[in-house]
Design a protein around this motif. Structure first.
Motif, PDB file in Angstrom:
ATOM      1  N   THR A   4      -2.753   2.878  -0.898  1.00 48.50           N
ATOM      2  CA  THR A   4      -2.358   1.847  -1.853  1.00 48.50           C
ATOM      3  C   THR A   4      -3.424   1.796  -2.935  1.00 48.50           C
ATOM      4  OG1 THR A   4      -1.226   0.528  -0.172  1.00 48.50           O
ATOM      5  CG2 THR A   4      -1.814  -0.582  -2.223  1.00 48.50           C
ATOM      6  N   LEU A   5      -3.019   2.058  -4.176  1.00 47.04           N
ATOM      7  CA  LEU A   5      -3.948   2.091  -5.300  1.00 47.04           C
ATOM      8  C   LEU A   5      -3.849   0.791  -6.087  1.00 47.04           C
ATOM      9  CD1 LEU A   5      -5.946   3.677  -7.153  1.00 47.04           C
ATOM     10  CD2 LEU A   5      -3.916   4.433  -8.437  1.00 47.04           C
ATOM     11  N   PHE A   6      -4.963   0.103  -6.225  1.00 44.92           N
ATOM     12  CA  PHE A   6      -5.072  -1.050  -7.110  1.00 44.92           C
ATOM     13  C   PHE A   6      -5.588  -0.520  -8.444  1.00 44.92           C
ATOM     14  CE2 PHE A   6      -4.921  -2.825  -2.953  1.00 44.92           C
ATOM     15  CZ  PHE A   6      -4.420  -4.120  -3.076  1.00 44.92           C
ATOM     16  N   TYR A   7      -4.799  -0.709  -9.503  1.00 38.96           N
ATOM     17  CA  TYR A   7      -5.086  -0.042 -10.765  1.00 38.96           C
ATOM     18  C   TYR A   7      -4.851  -0.967 -11.952  1.00 38.96           C
ATOM     19  CZ  TYR A   7      -0.210   0.166 -12.253  1.00 38.96           C
ATOM     20  OH  TYR A   7       1.054  -0.185 -12.678  1.00 38.96           O
ATOM     21  N   ALA A   8      -5.386  -0.556 -13.100  1.00 37.27           N
ATOM     22  CA  ALA A   8      -5.080  -1.162 -14.390  1.00 37.27           C
ATOM     23  C   ALA A   8      -4.735  -0.025 -15.344  1.00 37.27           C
ATOM     24  CB  ALA A   8      -6.265  -1.966 -14.922  1.00 37.27           C
ATOM     25  N   PRO A   9      -3.695  -0.157 -16.147  1.00 40.45           N
ATOM     26  CA  PRO A   9      -3.268   0.942 -17.016  1.00 40.45           C
ATOM     27  C   PRO A   9      -4.388   1.454 -17.917  1.00 40.45           C
ATOM     28  CG  PRO A   9      -1.597  -0.773 -16.956  1.00 40.45           C
ATOM     29  CD  PRO A   9      -2.809  -1.327 -16.254  1.00 40.45           C
ATOM     30  N   LEU A  20      -3.143  11.337  -7.302  1.00 37.96           N
ATOM     31  CA  LEU A  20      -2.145  11.031  -6.270  1.00 37.96           C
ATOM     32  C   LEU A  20      -0.783  11.617  -6.640  1.00 37.96           C
ATOM     33  CD1 LEU A  20      -3.183   7.352  -5.547  1.00 37.96           C
ATOM     34  CD2 LEU A  20      -3.221   9.217  -3.867  1.00 37.96           C
ATOM     35  N   ILE A  21      -0.445  11.567  -7.920  1.00 32.78           N
ATOM     36  CA  ILE A  21       0.815  12.156  -8.385  1.00 32.78           C
ATOM     37  C   ILE A  21       0.770  13.673  -8.217  1.00 32.78           C
ATOM     38  CG2 ILE A  21       2.284  12.550 -10.411  1.00 32.78           C
ATOM     39  CD1 ILE A  21       1.339   9.743 -11.398  1.00 32.78           C
ATOM     40  N   GLU A  22      -0.351  14.294  -8.612  1.00 30.36           N
ATOM     41  CA  GLU A  22      -0.502  15.746  -8.471  1.00 30.36           C
ATOM     42  C   GLU A  22      -0.406  16.180  -7.010  1.00 30.36           C
ATOM     43  OE1 GLU A  22      -1.070  18.613 -10.107  1.00 30.36           O
ATOM     44  OE2 GLU A  22      -0.941  17.877 -12.165  1.00 30.36           O
ATOM     45  N   LEU A  23      -0.954  15.387  -6.108  1.00 31.17           N
ATOM     46  CA  LEU A  23      -0.921  15.732  -4.691  1.00 31.17           C
ATOM     47  C   LEU A  23       0.471  15.595  -4.092  1.00 31.17           C
ATOM     48  CD1 LEU A  23      -4.229  14.020  -3.476  1.00 31.17           C
ATOM     49  CD2 LEU A  23      -3.785  16.482  -3.618  1.00 31.17           C
ATOM     50  N   ASP A  24       1.329  14.847  -4.792  1.00 28.63           N
ATOM     51  CA  ASP A  24       2.713  14.641  -4.337  1.00 28.63           C
ATOM     52  C   ASP A  24       2.741  14.034  -2.932  1.00 28.63           C
ATOM     53  OD1 ASP A  24       5.487  14.659  -4.598  1.00 28.63           O
ATOM     54  OD2 ASP A  24       5.683  16.682  -3.777  1.00 28.63           O
ATOM     55  N   VAL A  25       1.912  13.011  -2.757  1.00 33.91           N
ATOM     56  CA  VAL A  25       1.878  12.296  -1.476  1.00 33.91           C
ATOM     57  C   VAL A  25       2.439  10.888  -1.687  1.00 33.91           C
ATOM     58  CG1 VAL A  25      -0.093  13.581  -0.592  1.00 33.91           C
ATOM     59  CG2 VAL A  25      -0.496  11.497  -1.914  1.00 33.91           C
ATOM     60  N   PRO A  26       2.984  10.268  -0.653  1.00 36.83           N
ATOM     61  CA  PRO A  26       3.473   8.897  -0.790  1.00 36.83           C
ATOM     62  C   PRO A  26       2.304   7.930  -1.029  1.00 36.83           C
ATOM     63  CG  PRO A  26       4.339   9.944   1.203  1.00 36.83           C
ATOM     64  CD  PRO A  26       3.254  10.819   0.694  1.00 36.83           C
ATOM     65  N   PHE A  27       2.485   7.018  -1.949  1.00 36.05           N
ATOM     66  CA  PHE A  27       1.474   5.988  -2.181  1.00 36.05           C
ATOM     67  C   PHE A  27       2.128   4.789  -2.857  1.00 36.05           C
ATOM     68  CE2 PHE A  27       1.489   8.474  -6.091  1.00 36.05           C
ATOM     69  CZ  PHE A  27       1.310   7.549  -7.108  1.00 36.05           C
ATOM     70  N   LYS A  28       1.472   3.650  -2.696  1.00 36.21           N
ATOM     71  CA  LYS A  28       1.913   2.428  -3.353  1.00 36.21           C
ATOM     72  C   LYS A  28       0.890   2.051  -4.420  1.00 36.21           C
ATOM     73  CE  LYS A  28       4.062   0.630   0.893  1.00 36.21           C
ATOM     74  NZ  LYS A  28       4.029  -0.468   1.896  1.00 36.21           N
ATOM     75  N   THR A  29       1.329   1.281  -5.398  1.00 32.39           N
ATOM     76  CA  THR A  29       0.415   0.804  -6.430  1.00 32.39           C
ATOM     77  C   THR A  29       0.509  -0.714  -6.538  1.00 32.39           C
ATOM     78  OG1 THR A  29       2.092   1.148  -8.156  1.00 32.39           O
ATOM     79  CG2 THR A  29       0.491   2.915  -7.801  1.00 32.39           C
ATOM     80  N   VAL A  30      -0.625  -1.308  -6.876  1.00 32.59           N
ATOM     81  CA  VAL A  30      -0.693  -2.752  -7.139  1.00 32.59           C
ATOM     82  C   VAL A  30      -1.404  -2.929  -8.474  1.00 32.59           C
ATOM     83  CG1 VAL A  30      -1.552  -4.991  -6.372  1.00 32.59           C
ATOM     84  CG2 VAL A  30      -0.788  -3.301  -4.680  1.00 32.59           C
ATOM     85  N   LEU A  31      -0.724  -3.551  -9.427  1.00 27.92           N
ATOM     86  CA  LEU A  31      -1.295  -3.769 -10.752  1.00 27.92           C
ATOM     87  C   LEU A  31      -2.338  -4.880 -10.701  1.00 27.92           C
ATOM     88  CD1 LEU A  31      -1.211  -3.239 -13.840  1.00 27.92           C
ATOM     89  CD2 LEU A  31       0.586  -4.977 -13.964  1.00 27.92           C
ATOM     90  N   VAL A  57      -6.871   1.758  -1.017  1.00 28.63           N
ATOM     91  CA  VAL A  57      -6.839   1.382   0.387  1.00 28.63           C
ATOM     92  C   VAL A  57      -6.261   2.563   1.166  1.00 28.63           C
ATOM     93  CG1 VAL A  57      -5.958  -0.249   2.099  1.00 28.63           C
ATOM     94  CG2 VAL A  57      -6.591  -1.054  -0.191  1.00 28.63           C
ATOM     95  N   VAL A  58      -7.087   3.130   2.013  1.00 30.57           N
ATOM     96  CA  VAL A  58      -6.719   4.316   2.788  1.00 30.57           C
ATOM     97  C   VAL A  58      -6.611   3.912   4.254  1.00 30.57           C
ATOM     98  CG1 VAL A  58      -7.349   6.667   3.429  1.00 30.57           C
ATOM     99  CG2 VAL A  58      -7.952   5.787   1.155  1.00 30.57           C
ATOM    100  N   ASP A  59      -5.397   3.950   4.774  1.00 33.87           N
ATOM    101  CA  ASP A  59      -5.187   3.563   6.181  1.00 33.87           C
ATOM    102  C   ASP A  59      -5.838   2.207   6.469  1.00 33.87           C
ATOM    103  OD1 ASP A  59      -3.847   5.963   6.513  1.00 33.87           O
ATOM    104  OD2 ASP A  59      -5.620   7.021   7.219  1.00 33.87           O
ATOM    105  N   ASP A  60      -5.572   1.247   5.550  1.00 31.27           N
ATOM    106  CA  ASP A  60      -6.011  -0.150   5.687  1.00 31.27           C
ATOM    107  C   ASP A  60      -7.496  -0.379   5.421  1.00 31.27           C
ATOM    108  OD1 ASP A  60      -3.400  -0.980   6.415  1.00 31.27           O
ATOM    109  OD2 ASP A  60      -3.774  -0.400   8.495  1.00 31.27           O
ATOM    110  N   VAL A  61      -8.210   0.642   4.950  1.00 35.30           N
ATOM    111  CA  VAL A  61      -9.629   0.489   4.627  1.00 35.30           C
ATOM    112  C   VAL A  61      -9.807   0.683   3.114  1.00 35.30           C
ATOM    113  CG1 VAL A  61     -11.967   1.317   5.034  1.00 35.30           C
ATOM    114  CG2 VAL A  61     -10.290   1.360   6.892  1.00 35.30           C
ATOM    115  N   PRO A  62     -10.413  -0.292   2.413  1.00 39.05           N
ATOM    116  CA  PRO A  62     -10.566  -0.164   0.963  1.00 39.05           C
ATOM    117  C   PRO A  62     -11.806   0.632   0.557  1.00 39.05           C
ATOM    118  CG  PRO A  62     -11.315  -2.331   1.656  1.00 39.05           C
ATOM    119  CD  PRO A  62     -10.830  -1.626   2.892  1.00 39.05           C
TER     120      PRO A  62
END
Length: 212
Positions: A4-9, A20-31, A57-62
């Motif tokens: 889960t990526l916490f990001y700002a544009p 994460l997009i290049e890796l083509d793996v499932p992920f969630k984002t939080v603005l 947050v990787v496997d529940d660890v930030p």
């Protein structure tokens, strides 16, 4: 594994989002609304005490710090071709270039962007002028790498250093030392920004107007 990526544009999270997009793996984002100081609220500070983006947050660890996150993702996804193989000369070069970007270019960018906020507003102009000299020197180094005709900073293979470099070149768009003002760098920028993953990234983050 879960991400889960916490990001700002357009912020320092941009390169991690792109990876994460290049890796083509499932992920969630939080603005994270940094314009309204959401990165300073207690919920976010519990994840990232520095009050900055990104947080992954990787496997529940930030975890924080863009460059460290990209290195961690590369280790978790071997064979991605986004960095050279271990125990090779190119890997040593990659490590050197990555730390050069992290320790030289990124601090200079922050000095320019936050000169009045982080320090004495009366001295902001001098801080920004010095930062631009350091940024321009980095552009000089990048141009030397690219003048031989190689498409990417590490040669013929796109990778993590290119994602970091493009993010930071975008940050320079309002500076007198804008990367797009240099023909060699502009050619590199235009080439890299044609990647479908970069277009996807911009659409997801709602970004436009650069490098046009």
């Amino acid at each position: 594994m879960s991400y889960t990526l916490f990001y700002a544009p357009g912020a320092a999270s941009m390169a991690v989002h792109w990876m994460l997009i290049e890796l083509d793996v499932p992920f969630k984002t939080v603005l994270v609304d940094i314009d309204n100081n959401q990165q300073r609220n207690q919920d976010y500070l519990r994840l990232n005490p520095s009050g900055r983006v990104p947080t992954l947050v990787v496997d529940d660890v930030p975890y924080g710090e863009s460059v460290a996150l990209m290195m961690m993702l590369a280790d978790r996804h071997p064979g991605s071709n986004l960095l050279p193989e271990p125990n090779t000369a190119q890997r040593a070069e990659w490590l050197q270039l990555t730390l050069y970007i992290a320790n030289t270019l990124m601090p200079a960018m922050r000095d320019w962007l936050y000169a009045a906020k982080d320090g004495d507003p009366g001295g902001a102009a001098a801080v920004k002028a010095l930062a631009e000299k350091r940024i321009s020197a980095t552009w000089d180094d990048f141009e030397k790498r690219l003048r031989g005709g190689q498409p990417y900073l590490m040669g013929t293979t796109f990778g993590t250093v290119d994602m970091l470099a493009i993010m930071l070149m975008r940050w320079s768009r309002h500076m007198t030392c804008a990367a797009t003002a240099r023909p060699v760098l502009r050619k590199y920028i235009d080439h890299v920004c044609e990647r479908p993953s970069y277009r996807d990234l911009n659409e997801r983050e709602g970004l436009s107007g650069w490098p046009d």
